[in-house]
Design a protein around this motif. Structure first.
Motif, mmCIF file in Angstrom:
data_model
loop_
_atom_site.group_PDB
_atom_site.id
_atom_site.type_symbol
_atom_site.label_atom_id
_atom_site.label_comp_id
_atom_site.label_asym_id
_atom_site.label_seq_id
_atom_site.Cartn_x
_atom_site.Cartn_y
_atom_site.Cartn_z
ATOM 1 N N GLU A 146 0.817 -1.224 0.000
ATOM 2 C CA GLU A 146 0.000 0.000 0.000
ATOM 3 C C GLU A 146 0.845 1.266 0.000
ATOM 4 O O GLU A 146 0.365 2.330 -0.380
ATOM 5 N N THR A 147 2.090 1.169 0.424
ATOM 6 C CA THR A 147 2.954 2.355 0.454
ATOM 7 C C THR A 147 3.684 2.561 -0.868
ATOM 8 O O THR A 147 4.381 3.551 -1.034
ATOM 9 N N LYS A 148 3.539 1.591 -1.790
ATOM 10 C CA LYS A 148 4.230 1.669 -3.079
ATOM 11 C C LYS A 148 3.238 1.403 -4.212
ATOM 12 O O LYS A 148 3.368 0.418 -4.938
ATOM 13 N N PRO A 149 2.253 2.275 -4.403
ATOM 14 C CA PRO A 149 1.205 2.000 -5.397
ATOM 15 C C PRO A 149 1.703 1.944 -6.839
ATOM 16 O O PRO A 149 1.072 1.308 -7.678
ATOM 17 N N ASP A 179 6.207 -8.342 -5.445
ATOM 18 C CA ASP A 179 5.477 -9.462 -4.867
ATOM 19 C C ASP A 179 5.392 -9.284 -3.352
ATOM 20 O O ASP A 179 6.394 -8.996 -2.698
ATOM 21 N N SER A 180 4.202 -9.439 -2.787
ATOM 22 C CA SER A 180 4.012 -9.214 -1.349
ATOM 23 C C SER A 180 4.735 -10.257 -0.495
ATOM 24 O O SER A 180 4.813 -10.108 0.719
ATOM 25 N N LYS A 181 5.281 -11.296 -1.114
ATOM 26 C CA LYS A 181 6.021 -12.320 -0.374
ATOM 27 C C LYS A 181 7.506 -11.987 -0.267
ATOM 28 O O LYS A 181 8.254 -12.712 0.378
ATOM 29 N N VAL A 182 7.930 -10.906 -0.887
ATOM 30 C CA VAL A 182 9.341 -10.530 -0.889
ATOM 31 C C VAL A 182 9.670 -9.718 0.354
ATOM 32 O O VAL A 182 8.946 -8.808 0.727
ATOM 33 N N VAL A 183 10.760 -10.081 1.009
ATOM 34 C CA VAL A 183 11.305 -9.266 2.096
ATOM 35 C C VAL A 183 12.711 -8.851 1.693
ATOM 36 O O VAL A 183 13.349 -9.494 0.856
#
Length: 51
Positions: A11-14, A19-23
């Motif tokens: 949400e902070t990088k529209p 991928d939301s699984k990346v850290v």
């Protein structure tokens, strides 16, 4: 080696898809680790929470 684990909340990088699984691991540069290498990250109990 100590470092920080960062999860870039989508949400902070529209305008930047990631991928939301990346850290990301923020640590001191280590020239023995190359792109594509497999690494293991150890997290102390209760030091991190993934939801």
């Amino acid at each position: 080696m100590e470092g920080l684990i960062y999860w870039p909340h989508p949400e902070t990088k529209p305008f930047h898809f990631q991928d939301s699984k990346v850290v990301e691991v923020l640590a001191v540069f280590n020239d023995k680790i190359k792109y594509g290498d497999e690494v293991t990250v150890h997290i102390l109990n209760e030091e991190a929470r993934f939801e």
